[in-house]
Design a protein around this motif. Structure first.
Motif, PDB file in Angstrom:
ATOM      1  N   SER A   1       0.033  -1.606   7.007  1.00 33.67           N
ATOM      2  CA  SER A   1      -1.002  -2.467   6.420  1.00 33.67           C
ATOM      3  C   SER A   1      -0.617  -2.889   5.008  1.00 33.67           C
ATOM      4  N   PRO A   2       0.394  -3.721   4.841  1.00 34.41           N
ATOM      5  CA  PRO A   2       0.768  -4.148   3.484  1.00 34.41           C
ATOM      6  C   PRO A   2      -0.364  -4.938   2.833  1.00 34.41           C
ATOM      7  N   THR A   3      -0.563  -4.692   1.542  1.00 35.89           N
ATOM      8  CA  THR A   3      -1.634  -5.368   0.797  1.00 35.89           C
ATOM      9  C   THR A   3      -1.113  -6.441  -0.143  1.00 35.89           C
ATOM     10  N   GLU A   4       0.176  -6.475  -0.370  1.00 30.63           N
ATOM     11  CA  GLU A   4       0.812  -7.434  -1.274  1.00 30.63           C
ATOM     12  C   GLU A   4       1.967  -8.096  -0.528  1.00 30.63           C
TER      13      GLU A   4
ATOM     14  N   THR B   1       4.465   1.429   5.657  1.00 28.78           N
ATOM     15  CA  THR B   1       3.050   1.169   5.910  1.00 28.78           C
ATOM     16  C   THR B   1       2.920   0.079   6.971  1.00 28.78           C
TER      17      THR B   1
ATOM     18  N   LYS C   1       3.068 -10.922   4.594  1.00 23.49           N
ATOM     19  CA  LYS C   1       3.282  -9.675   3.854  1.00 23.49           C
ATOM     20  C   LYS C   1       4.269  -8.782   4.595  1.00 23.49           C
TER      21      LYS C   1
ATOM     22  N   THR D   1       4.849  -4.349   0.060  1.00 17.53           N
ATOM     23  CA  THR D   1       4.219  -3.051  -0.178  1.00 17.53           C
ATOM     24  C   THR D   1       5.175  -1.974   0.305  1.00 17.53           C
ATOM     25  N   VAL D   2       5.527  -1.046  -0.589  1.00 18.89           N
ATOM     26  CA  VAL D   2       6.391   0.075  -0.247  1.00 18.89           C
ATOM     27  C   VAL D   2       5.561   1.342  -0.423  1.00 18.89           C
ATOM     28  N   SER D   3       5.536   2.178   0.602  1.00 22.01           N
ATOM     29  CA  SER D   3       4.691   3.366   0.572  1.00 22.01           C
ATOM     30  C   SER D   3       5.455   4.567   1.119  1.00 22.01           C
TER      31      SER D   3
ATOM     32  N   GLY E   1       5.661  -4.785   4.889  1.00 22.08           N
ATOM     33  CA  GLY E   1       5.361  -3.390   4.586  1.00 22.08           C
ATOM     34  C   GLY E   1       6.534  -2.501   4.926  1.00 22.08           C
TER      35      GLY E   1
END
Length: 157
Positions: free
Chosen positions: A21-24, A19, A14, A27-29, A16
């Motif tokens: 802690s990417p979940t997918e 982040t 994954k 993950t863009v946060s 990120g």
């Protein structure tokens, strides 16, 4: 940290952005309390008419079946449309819905001239509400043929 790929890049896990802690797979946060924040830009800087960017989504590893969302500069004056496409079984994706730069929405047409223009049969459930004085035209109002009107009318209670 900057990443630079000289050839095709590949991540086995994954990724990120913004982040730890990417979940997918991606993950863009970005935090923006109380407002909408822009987290990504897809840009085609060519600047000529009918150029844009495409977001492609597919359940297979192919670009001949699936769905897309296009953002297209219709002219060099920067008027952009948003186009949505889908593919039927064993067929290439086709544009189904377009939102023009002035906010007209076309379903089954690529050049809507009304706020909502549908090409083909339509089904409405729950009724149609008209404001007083508004009307529905039956017939082909685009040509010089006769057509019928239904007009909303207010009554005293």
């Amino acid at each position: 940290m900057a990443l630079k790929f000289l050839n095709d890049g590949y991540f086995a896990a994954k990724v990120g952005i913004g982040t730890v802690s990417p979940t997918e797979p991606l993950t863009v946060s970005k935090t923006a309390s109380g407002s909408t924040t822009q987290i990504a830009s897809l840009v085609n800087p060519v600047g000529t008419a009918n150029t844009g960017v495409r977001l492609w989504m597919s359940g297979t590893n192919t670009t001949t079946r699936g769905t897309f969302i296009d953002a297209v500069a219709e002219t060099t004056s920067n008027d952009h449309s948003l186009r949505f496409g889908t593919s039927a079984s064993s067929s290439t994706p086709t544009e189904r819905i377009r939102v023009t730069s002035v906010g007209n929405v076309g379903i089954g047409t690529t050049s809507p001239t009304y706020k909502l223009q549908v090409a083909g049969k339509s089904y409405l459930s729950g009724g149609v509400q008209l404001n007083s004085g508004d009307r529905i035209d039956f017939g082909n109002s685009q040509q010089s043929v006769s057509y019928t009107h239904l007009r909303a009318h207010e009554t005293d209670s």
